[in-house]
Write a protein that holds these residues in place. Structure first.
Motif, PDB file in Angstrom:
ATOM      1  N   GLU A  85     -30.713 -33.462 -29.883  1.00 54.12           N
ATOM      2  CA  GLU A  85     -31.239 -33.561 -28.521  1.00 54.12           C
ATOM      3  C   GLU A  85     -30.178 -33.983 -27.508  1.00 54.12           C
ATOM      4  O   GLU A  85     -30.394 -33.893 -26.298  1.00 54.12           O
ATOM      5  N   GLN A  86     -29.014 -34.431 -27.982  1.00 50.16           N
ATOM      6  CA  GLN A  86     -27.941 -34.843 -27.078  1.00 50.16           C
ATOM      7  C   GLN A  86     -27.066 -33.674 -26.632  1.00 50.16           C
ATOM      8  O   GLN A  86     -26.189 -33.845 -25.786  1.00 50.16           O
ATOM      9  N   ILE A  87     -27.282 -32.505 -27.184  1.00 48.69           N
ATOM     10  CA  ILE A  87     -26.439 -31.345 -26.865  1.00 48.69           C
ATOM     11  C   ILE A  87     -26.787 -30.820 -25.475  1.00 48.69           C
ATOM     12  O   ILE A  87     -27.938 -30.521 -25.185  1.00 48.69           O
ATOM     13  N   GLN A  88     -25.778 -30.717 -24.625  1.00 50.99           N
ATOM     14  CA  GLN A  88     -25.994 -30.232 -23.271  1.00 50.99           C
ATOM     15  C   GLN A  88     -26.114 -28.707 -23.281  1.00 50.99           C
ATOM     16  O   GLN A  88     -25.344 -28.022 -23.955  1.00 50.99           O
ATOM     17  N   PRO A  89     -27.054 -28.149 -22.529  1.00 53.07           N
ATOM     18  CA  PRO A  89     -27.266 -26.689 -22.528  1.00 53.07           C
ATOM     19  C   PRO A  89     -26.276 -25.941 -21.646  1.00 53.07           C
ATOM     20  O   PRO A  89     -26.601 -25.514 -20.543  1.00 53.07           O
ATOM     21  N   TRP A  90     -25.051 -25.797 -22.118  1.00 54.00           N
ATOM     22  CA  TRP A  90     -24.056 -25.050 -21.354  1.00 54.00           C
ATOM     23  C   TRP A  90     -24.464 -23.580 -21.264  1.00 54.00           C
ATOM     24  O   TRP A  90     -24.914 -22.984 -22.227  1.00 54.00           O
ATOM     25  N   THR A  91     -24.274 -23.014 -20.098  1.00 52.30           N
ATOM     26  CA  THR A  91     -24.576 -21.599 -19.910  1.00 52.30           C
ATOM     27  C   THR A  91     -23.432 -20.725 -20.392  1.00 52.30           C
ATOM     28  O   THR A  91     -23.635 -19.617 -20.870  1.00 52.30           O
ATOM     29  N   GLU A  92     -22.228 -21.241 -20.299  1.00 56.96           N
ATOM     30  CA  GLU A  92     -21.063 -20.448 -20.688  1.00 56.96           C
ATOM     31  C   GLU A  92     -19.906 -21.361 -21.052  1.00 56.96           C
ATOM     32  O   GLU A  92     -19.667 -22.370 -20.396  1.00 56.96           O
ATOM     33  N   LEU A  93     -19.192 -21.023 -22.123  1.00 58.05           N
ATOM     34  CA  LEU A  93     -17.960 -21.712 -22.495  1.00 58.05           C
ATOM     35  C   LEU A  93     -16.852 -20.677 -22.541  1.00 58.05           C
ATOM     36  O   LEU A  93     -17.025 -19.595 -23.109  1.00 58.05           O
ATOM     37  N   ARG A  94     -15.705 -21.028 -21.967  1.00 57.72           N
ATOM     38  CA  ARG A  94     -14.578 -20.098 -21.922  1.00 57.72           C
ATOM     39  C   ARG A  94     -13.346 -20.766 -22.521  1.00 57.72           C
ATOM     40  O   ARG A  94     -13.083 -21.941 -22.266  1.00 57.72           O
ATOM     41  N   PHE A  95     -12.594 -19.996 -23.293  1.00 56.60           N
ATOM     42  CA  PHE A  95     -11.442 -20.528 -24.023  1.00 56.60           C
ATOM     43  C   PHE A  95     -10.213 -19.676 -23.738  1.00 56.60           C
ATOM     44  O   PHE A  95     -10.307 -18.448 -23.619  1.00 56.60           O
ATOM     45  N   GLN A  96      -9.059 -20.359 -23.678  1.00 51.25           N
ATOM     46  CA  GLN A  96      -7.794 -19.645 -23.532  1.00 51.25           C
ATOM     47  C   GLN A  96      -6.782 -20.226 -24.511  1.00 51.25           C
ATOM     48  O   GLN A  96      -6.581 -21.435 -24.562  1.00 51.25           O
ATOM     49  N   PHE A  97      -6.165 -19.335 -25.271  1.00 47.96           N
ATOM     50  CA  PHE A  97      -5.154 -19.726 -26.257  1.00 47.96           C
ATOM     51  C   PHE A  97      -3.939 -18.827 -26.102  1.00 47.96           C
ATOM     52  O   PHE A  97      -4.041 -17.698 -25.627  1.00 47.96           O
ATOM     53  N   VAL A 159     -25.281 -18.933 -28.780  1.00 46.55           N
ATOM     54  CA  VAL A 159     -24.631 -19.418 -30.001  1.00 46.55           C
ATOM     55  C   VAL A 159     -23.972 -20.780 -29.800  1.00 46.55           C
ATOM     56  O   VAL A 159     -23.549 -21.407 -30.767  1.00 46.55           O
ATOM     57  N   ILE A 160     -23.900 -21.255 -28.562  1.00 44.18           N
ATOM     58  CA  ILE A 160     -23.249 -22.537 -28.296  1.00 44.18           C
ATOM     59  C   ILE A 160     -23.855 -23.666 -29.121  1.00 44.18           C
ATOM     60  O   ILE A 160     -23.118 -24.467 -29.722  1.00 44.18           O
ATOM     61  N   PRO A 161     -25.202 -23.785 -29.211  1.00 49.55           N
ATOM     62  CA  PRO A 161     -25.767 -24.879 -30.028  1.00 49.55           C
ATOM     63  C   PRO A 161     -25.337 -24.839 -31.488  1.00 49.55           C
ATOM     64  O   PRO A 161     -25.220 -25.891 -32.126  1.00 49.55           O
ATOM     65  N   LEU A 164     -22.152 -26.733 -31.738  1.00 56.07           N
ATOM     66  CA  LEU A 164     -22.201 -28.136 -31.335  1.00 56.07           C
ATOM     67  C   LEU A 164     -23.104 -28.990 -32.204  1.00 56.07           C
ATOM     68  O   LEU A 164     -22.971 -30.214 -32.223  1.00 56.07           O
ATOM     69  N   ASP A 165     -24.022 -28.380 -32.947  1.00 59.10           N
ATOM     70  CA  ASP A 165     -25.037 -29.114 -33.698  1.00 59.10           C
ATOM     71  C   ASP A 165     -24.515 -29.521 -35.074  1.00 59.10           C
ATOM     72  O   ASP A 165     -24.295 -28.685 -35.946  1.00 59.10           O
ATOM     73  N   LEU A 166     -24.338 -30.828 -35.274  1.00 62.69           N
ATOM     74  CA  LEU A 166     -23.891 -31.365 -36.560  1.00 62.69           C
ATOM     75  C   LEU A 166     -25.038 -31.997 -37.347  1.00 62.69           C
ATOM     76  O   LEU A 166     -24.815 -32.592 -38.399  1.00 62.69           O
ATOM     77  N   SER A 167     -26.261 -31.864 -36.862  1.00 55.57           N
ATOM     78  CA  SER A 167     -27.388 -32.575 -37.462  1.00 55.57           C
ATOM     79  C   SER A 167     -27.734 -32.076 -38.852  1.00 55.57           C
ATOM     80  O   SER A 167     -28.389 -32.774 -39.630  1.00 55.57           O
ATOM     81  N   ARG A 168     -27.326 -30.860 -39.193  1.00 55.15           N
ATOM     82  CA  ARG A 168     -27.636 -30.309 -40.511  1.00 55.15           C
ATOM     83  C   ARG A 168     -26.438 -30.385 -41.454  1.00 55.15           C
ATOM     84  O   ARG A 168     -26.375 -29.680 -42.460  1.00 55.15           O
ATOM     85  N   GLY A 169     -25.483 -31.243 -41.117  1.00 53.92           N
ATOM     86  CA  GLY A 169     -24.326 -31.426 -41.977  1.00 53.92           C
ATOM     87  C   GLY A 169     -23.134 -30.613 -41.507  1.00 53.92           C
ATOM     88  O   GLY A 169     -23.264 -29.637 -40.758  1.00 53.92           O
ATOM     89  N   PHE A 170     -21.946 -31.023 -41.945  1.00 55.43           N
ATOM     90  CA  PHE A 170     -20.730 -30.338 -41.533  1.00 55.43           C
ATOM     91  C   PHE A 170     -19.626 -30.632 -42.537  1.00 55.43           C
ATOM     92  O   PHE A 170     -19.695 -31.602 -43.298  1.00 55.43           O
ATOM     93  N   SER A 171     -18.623 -29.784 -42.519  1.00 57.12           N
ATOM     94  CA  SER A 171     -17.430 -29.999 -43.333  1.00 57.12           C
ATOM     95  C   SER A 171     -16.307 -30.449 -42.418  1.00 57.12           C
ATOM     96  O   SER A 171     -16.104 -29.880 -41.341  1.00 57.12           O
TER      97      SER A 171
END
Length: 375
Positions: A85-97, A159-161, A164-171
């Motif tokens: 519930e703490q995940i902010q609903p971003w409309t768009e994320l942009r990345f540059q590498f 697909v952003i959530p 960002l969502d670690l509630s179901r476990g992560f590596s």
């Protein structure tokens, strides 16, 4: 490897809230907007967190795609949340590498192919909240600026959530080591090894392992699978990471039905504690209970074979059904999360109430009632 990452910046385009992540390797790109607290400090010891759902549904990524995907996870590290519930609903994320973070040498054809391929790459999953199957493209807009060596990605908002969502476990694993791996198979297996570093063992059926490494229709002979997939991948992981891994086979008669990877970990890096969602385990349990009887029986028999301390009489009690079967299924699903230090002792306590004084207090204990509750 080049220094990586800078402050992301928030921009509002019309009514859309976007977040820009610009790597410090993109030296010629102007830094727009105002820096936000989402800044992730990076070093050669940077740890990233890959949600288990993403680990499962991105297994088809190529080596270069996965490197780019890992860089995205790096940028999102401080936006990831264990509480959904703490995940902010971003409309768009942009990345540059800069291309140098992904490939050695300025190979335009390879970078263009990568940009085209990841733009068409879709992922599929089941949304357990409303039992909906979804399939979407991750990065619907990509761009490669040859004169700057810049790769630009725009992430689809739905697909952003997942990222960002670690509630179901992560590596959790080390960024620099993951990017250094040059084998497709090593890159796929490495996060699983990291996931089970606490239990020091990763048990998996041979069919499931084939699915993870995309070898369902290749190397039908196990000797070929080991020669072409397992041994080269482990050799690279052992040589290039903080893990030392050995593997042995699990037999049923003369047939190989599973693999057991023994894991030793030498790193002194600190990392956040992983979590397991009780709701997610309940959903997985519902899936198992919904299997066809023959498939369910095969599943239970295969999973039982991994617990060498259980007597045949105890296994028969579990196979007979009822409360012991339900307790076994729940406890086994929790063992698979990698958060149990002694799976055999944990299973004996969960199913037959045998106490193990060495069990850490933070480990969950499933009650024997078929209610899905966790103590």
């Amino acid at each position: 490897m080049a220094k990586i990452s800078q402050d992301p910046a928030v921009q509002e385009r019309g009514t859309q809230l976007t977040l820009d992540f610009v790597s410090t390797t993109v030296s010629s790109y102007p830094k727009p907007g105002k820096p936000t607290p989402a800044t992730v400090p990076h070093s050669s010891n940077t740890l990233i967190r890959e949600p288990l759902l993403l680990l499962e549904i991105t297994k088809n990524f190529s080596l270069l795609e996965r490197r780019l995907y890992i860089l995205v996870l790096r940028e999102l590290k401080n936006l990831q949340k264990i509480e959904r519930e703490q995940i902010q609903p971003w409309t768009e994320l942009r990345f540059q590498f800069h291309y140098s973070e992904i490939i050695n040498g300025h190979t335009n054809a390879s970078i263009k192919a990568l940009v085209d391929k990841i733009r068409m790459r879709d992922i599929s999953w089941t949304d357990h909240d409303n039992q909906t199957y979804k399939s979407v493209v991750i990065f619907p807009e990509t761009e490669y600026q040859r004169n700057k060596g810049t790769i630009m990605l725009t992430m689809y908002h739905k697909v952003i959530p997942l990222f960002l969502d670690l509630s179901r476990g992560f590596s959790t694993y080390q960024l620099e080591l993951a990017l250094a791996l040059t084998s497709d198979y090593a890159q796929v297996i490495y996060p699983y090894i990291a996931r089970f570093r606490k239990t020091k063992v990763w048990r998996i059926s041979i069919d499931e392992f084939r699915r993870i490494v995309r070898a369902e229709d290749k190397y039908k002979n196990f000797a070929h699978l080991r020669q072409n997939v397992i041994d080269p991948a482990l050799a690279q992981i052992n040589a290039m990471t903080d893990y030392k891994v050995k593997v042995k086979t699990k037999l049923q008669g003369r047939a190989i039905i599973g693999l057991e990877f023994s894991i030793s970990y030498t790193s002194t890096l600190t990392e956040p504690e992983e979590v397991v969602s009780k709701e997610d385990i309940a959903q997985q349990l519902d899936f198992i209970l919904g299997m066809e009887p023959t498939a369910a029986a095969d599943y239970v028999a295969r999973e039982l074979s991994y617990y060498s301390s259980l007597t045949q009489d105890q296994k028969n009690q579990i196979l007979a059904g009822g409360e012991k079967l339900m307790s076994f299924l729940r406890a086994n699903l929790y063992v698979q999360t990698g958060n149990v230090n002694n799976p055999d002792a944990y299973m004996a306590e969960a199913v037959f109430h045998f106490k193990d004084k060495g069990r850490k207090s933070k480990e969950l204990v499933y009650d024997a009632q078929p209610t899905g509750r966790v103590k």
